[in-house]
Design a protein around this motif. Structure first.
Motif, PDB file in Angstrom:
ATOM      1  N   MET A  19      11.351  35.692 -10.002  1.00 42.63           N
ATOM      2  CA  MET A  19      10.629  34.426  -9.924  1.00 42.63           C
ATOM      3  C   MET A  19      11.597  33.252  -9.798  1.00 42.63           C
ATOM      4  O   MET A  19      11.392  32.330  -9.011  1.00 42.63           O
ATOM      5  CB  MET A  19       9.748  34.244 -11.170  1.00 42.63           C
ATOM      6  N   ALA A  20      12.670  33.327 -10.581  1.00 38.40           N
ATOM      7  CA  ALA A  20      13.675  32.254 -10.509  1.00 38.40           C
ATOM      8  C   ALA A  20      14.308  32.211  -9.134  1.00 38.40           C
ATOM      9  O   ALA A  20      14.573  31.147  -8.569  1.00 38.40           O
ATOM     10  CB  ALA A  20      14.741  32.474 -11.588  1.00 38.40           C
ATOM     11  N   SER A  21      14.529  33.428  -8.599  1.00 37.19           N
ATOM     12  CA  SER A  21      15.126  33.507  -7.265  1.00 37.19           C
ATOM     13  C   SER A  21      14.192  32.905  -6.223  1.00 37.19           C
ATOM     14  O   SER A  21      14.612  32.185  -5.314  1.00 37.19           O
ATOM     15  CB  SER A  21      15.433  34.965  -6.929  1.00 37.19           C
ATOM     16  N   CYS A  22      12.901  33.197  -6.364  1.00 38.92           N
ATOM     17  CA  CYS A  22      11.913  32.641  -5.413  1.00 38.92           C
ATOM     18  C   CYS A  22      11.853  31.119  -5.508  1.00 38.92           C
ATOM     19  O   CYS A  22      11.790  30.416  -4.499  1.00 38.92           O
ATOM     20  CB  CYS A  22      10.534  33.239  -5.707  1.00 38.92           C
ATOM     21  N   VAL A  23      11.872  30.621  -6.760  1.00 45.75           N
ATOM     22  CA  VAL A  23      11.834  29.168  -6.956  1.00 45.75           C
ATOM     23  C   VAL A  23      13.068  28.509  -6.357  1.00 45.75           C
ATOM     24  O   VAL A  23      13.000  27.496  -5.671  1.00 45.75           O
ATOM     25  CB  VAL A  23      11.710  28.840  -8.458  1.00 45.75           C
ATOM     26  N   TYR A  28      15.661  25.395  -2.149  1.00 49.30           N
ATOM     27  CA  TYR A  28      16.698  25.319  -1.110  1.00 49.30           C
ATOM     28  C   TYR A  28      16.074  24.983   0.243  1.00 49.30           C
ATOM     29  O   TYR A  28      16.568  24.131   0.984  1.00 49.30           O
ATOM     30  CB  TYR A  28      17.448  26.645  -1.038  1.00 49.30           C
ATOM     31  N   GLU A  29      14.961  25.692   0.544  1.00 54.62           N
ATOM     32  CA  GLU A  29      14.293  25.440   1.822  1.00 54.62           C
ATOM     33  C   GLU A  29      13.776  24.003   1.903  1.00 54.62           C
ATOM     34  O   GLU A  29      13.867  23.349   2.945  1.00 54.62           O
ATOM     35  CB  GLU A  29      13.146  26.435   1.999  1.00 54.62           C
ATOM     36  N   GLN A  32      16.714  21.753   2.372  1.00 56.69           N
ATOM     37  CA  GLN A  32      17.220  21.893   3.735  1.00 56.69           C
ATOM     38  C   GLN A  32      16.329  21.130   4.717  1.00 56.69           C
ATOM     39  O   GLN A  32      16.816  20.437   5.614  1.00 56.69           O
ATOM     40  CB  GLN A  32      17.273  23.376   4.121  1.00 56.69           C
ATOM     41  N   ALA A  33      15.013  21.262   4.518  1.00 57.23           N
ATOM     42  CA  ALA A  33      14.069  20.549   5.389  1.00 57.23           C
ATOM     43  C   ALA A  33      14.222  19.038   5.222  1.00 57.23           C
ATOM     44  O   ALA A  33      14.179  18.275   6.194  1.00 57.23           O
ATOM     45  CB  ALA A  33      12.637  20.981   5.065  1.00 57.23           C
ATOM     46  N   SER A  34      14.403  18.614   3.953  1.00 54.36           N
ATOM     47  CA  SER A  34      14.589  17.189   3.690  1.00 54.36           C
ATOM     48  C   SER A  34      15.868  16.683   4.340  1.00 54.36           C
ATOM     49  O   SER A  34      15.901  15.589   4.930  1.00 54.36           O
ATOM     50  CB  SER A  34      14.628  16.946   2.185  1.00 54.36           C
ATOM     51  N   LYS A  35      16.921  17.487   4.254  1.00 51.72           N
ATOM     52  CA  LYS A  35      18.192  17.113   4.872  1.00 51.72           C
ATOM     53  C   LYS A  35      18.043  16.961   6.383  1.00 51.72           C
ATOM     54  O   LYS A  35      18.518  15.996   6.989  1.00 51.72           O
ATOM     55  CB  LYS A  35      19.248  18.165   4.550  1.00 51.72           C
TER      56      LYS A  35
END
Length: 236
Positions: A19-23, A28-29, A32-35
């Motif tokens: 779950m932590a990995s998914c969060v 991150y995504e 990345q999209a915001s960047k």
């Protein structure tokens, strides 16, 4: 019992990790999209800055060109005015004036200098003044000339041959000056004669002095500035 508890704990730990990995992956995504969005906005903003900078440079160049053109025009007018002043230096300065106005040189000659009272024939001093002015204009071939006759508002004396009113007087005086100029070698296509009667006074007063100021011939010299624009690469 202990083994089952261990399995349950291990499963819970694995789920938590997943779950932590998914969060983390989702964050991150999102980051990345915001960047990428910010980079697109930055690129668009930079493009606008570049366009505005280029537009500003174009305007600055245009302004510099216009300033150069105005300076060149003023130089031409100043030189022409100085030449006219030098040519008419020997005459009573109270009977004439030379001024720059609206991109032209105005040479105003009193009727006292040019004409006997009520006459359309130029007197000797007037002929000399016109002759010397023509010599200046021969050296300035790109200058157009308008000769304007002006009177005061006193009616023309009755019984004067060919003169009905001040329109006649102003027109005939202007054409007489124009004829003299062309006979002295000025090209006729450069000169225009006009009579203004008493409708363009320089002094609206009722005194004798005011009326004397209004009785005048104005010779308007209009330089052709098209060559200035061509040299500077400016479309007039």
């Amino acid at each position: 019992m202990k083994f089952n508890f261990f399995k349950a704990s291990l499963s819970l730990a694995l789920c938590s990790t997943l779950m932590a990995s998914c969060v983390s992956s989702k964050k991150y995504e999102d980051l990345q999209a915001s960047k990428e969005a910010l980079e697109r906005e930055k690129a668009a903003s930079q493009q606008k800055v570049d366009e505005l900078t280029a537009s500003l440079r174009d305007r600055e160049k245009r302004l510099a060109d216009v300033e150069r053109a105005l300076n060149e025009q003023q130089k031409i007018l100043d030189n022409l005015k100085n030449d006219v002043n030098a040519a008419l230096k020997g005459f009573n300065q109270g009977d004439l004036s030379v001024n720059i106005k609206d991109g032209k040189v105005y040479v105003s000659l009193s009727d006292k200098l040019l004409f006997p009272t009520g006459s359309t024939k130029v007197n000797p001093s007037g002929k000399k003044a016109i002759d010397q002015l023509v010599e200046v204009l021969k050296k300035n071939q790109q200058v157009g000339v308008v000769v304007e006759g002006h009177t005061d508002d006193v009616s023309v004396a009755s019984g004067m041959k060919y003169l009905t009113d001040n329109w006649d007087l102003s027109v005939l005086r202007a054409t007489e000056i124009t004829r003299m100029m062309t006979e002295k070698g000025l090209s006729p296509d450069r000169v225009t004669a006009a009579g203004r009667s008493f409708y363009m006074p320089v002094d609206t007063g009722r005194s004798a002095d005011a009326k004397a100021k209004n009785r005048r011939t104005e010779i308007i010299l209009a330089p052709d500035f098209s060559d200035v624009y061509k040299i500077l690469g400016i479309q007039a």
